[in-house]
Design a protein around this motif. Structure first.
Motif, PDB file in Angstrom:
ATOM      1  N   UNK A  46       0.825  -1.208   0.000  1.00  0.00           N
ATOM      2  CA  UNK A  46       0.000   0.000   0.000  1.00  0.00           C
ATOM      3  C   UNK A  46       0.862   1.262   0.000  1.00  0.00           C
ATOM      4  N   UNK A  47       1.993   1.214   0.696  1.00  0.00           N
ATOM      5  CA  UNK A  47       2.921   2.355   0.679  1.00  0.00           C
ATOM      6  C   UNK A  47       3.448   2.593  -0.724  1.00  0.00           C
ATOM      7  N   UNK A  48       3.785   1.534  -1.416  1.00  0.00           N
ATOM      8  CA  UNK A  48       4.286   1.665  -2.786  1.00  0.00           C
ATOM      9  C   UNK A  48       3.207   2.252  -3.692  1.00  0.00           C
ATOM     10  N   UNK A  49       1.992   1.770  -3.561  1.00  0.00           N
ATOM     11  CA  UNK A  49       0.901   2.280  -4.388  1.00  0.00           C
ATOM     12  C   UNK A  49       0.648   3.755  -4.092  1.00  0.00           C
ATOM     13  N   UNK A  50       0.694   4.127  -2.828  1.00  0.00           N
ATOM     14  CA  UNK A  50       0.473   5.526  -2.439  1.00  0.00           C
ATOM     15  C   UNK A  50       1.601   6.410  -2.969  1.00  0.00           C
ATOM     16  N   UNK A  51       2.830   5.939  -2.855  1.00  0.00           N
ATOM     17  CA  UNK A  51       3.986   6.725  -3.313  1.00  0.00           C
ATOM     18  C   UNK A  51       3.960   6.936  -4.819  1.00  0.00           C
ATOM     19  N   UNK A  56       1.982   7.205 -13.633  1.00  0.00           N
ATOM     20  CA  UNK A  56       1.089   6.326 -14.391  1.00  0.00           C
ATOM     21  C   UNK A  56       1.059   4.912 -13.814  1.00  0.00           C
ATOM     22  N   UNK A  57       2.179   4.478 -13.289  1.00  0.00           N
ATOM     23  CA  UNK A  57       2.254   3.114 -12.757  1.00  0.00           C
ATOM     24  C   UNK A  57       1.558   2.970 -11.410  1.00  0.00           C
ATOM     25  N   UNK A  58       1.263   4.060 -10.736  1.00  0.00           N
ATOM     26  CA  UNK A  58       0.627   4.001  -9.419  1.00  0.00           C
ATOM     27  C   UNK A  58      -0.705   3.284  -9.440  1.00  0.00           C
ATOM     28  N   UNK A  59      -1.535   3.614 -10.419  1.00  0.00           N
ATOM     29  CA  UNK A  59      -2.842   2.970 -10.524  1.00  0.00           C
ATOM     30  C   UNK A  59      -2.684   1.484 -10.837  1.00  0.00           C
ATOM     31  N   UNK A  60      -1.739   1.166 -11.705  1.00  0.00           N
ATOM     32  CA  UNK A  60      -1.495  -0.240 -12.060  1.00  0.00           C
ATOM     33  C   UNK A  60      -1.009  -1.025 -10.847  1.00  0.00           C
TER      34      UNK A  60
END
Length: 110
Positions: A46-51, A56-60
């Protein structure tokens, strides 16, 4: 659980309740391990997704994390259900064996 096929049918089919219970325990233990690992990976993922949210890669990454969590949670549930079913099957076989032994004993059998 050996099975011997002979002309006219199947002979020698045996079920060992202890083996079923061992498989049940292994399945349920693996389910618990999957859920524990999934929890330990949730925060870093979740930290990686938030960061990466602004990228563009965040949503993926977020979608990938959700898909893996869903798949692993489903797998753990299936393993747990399978383990419970194996344990229940072992109990049914044991009860049947006990009933058969009691009936033999009642008529003077071995």
């Amino acid at each position: 659980m050996p099975i011997e096929a002979r002309q006219g049918g199947v002979e020698g089919f045996r079920v060992q309740p202890e083996e079923l219970l061992g498989a049940a325990s292994a399945a349920r233990g693996l389910a618990a391990q999957i859920l524990a690992e999934l929890q330990s990976l949730s925060s870093p993922a979740e930290l990686a997704a938030t960061a990466l949210r602004a990228c563009r890669s965040g949503e993926a990454v977020g979608s990938c994390i959700q898909a893996w969590q869903s798949l692993l949670t489903g797998l753990a549930g299936e393993l747990d259900r399978g383990g419970r079913n194996l344990a229940q099957t072992a109990a049914v076989y044991r009860a049947g064996d006990s009933q058969a032994a009691a009936r033999f004993a009642a008529v003077g059998g071995p």
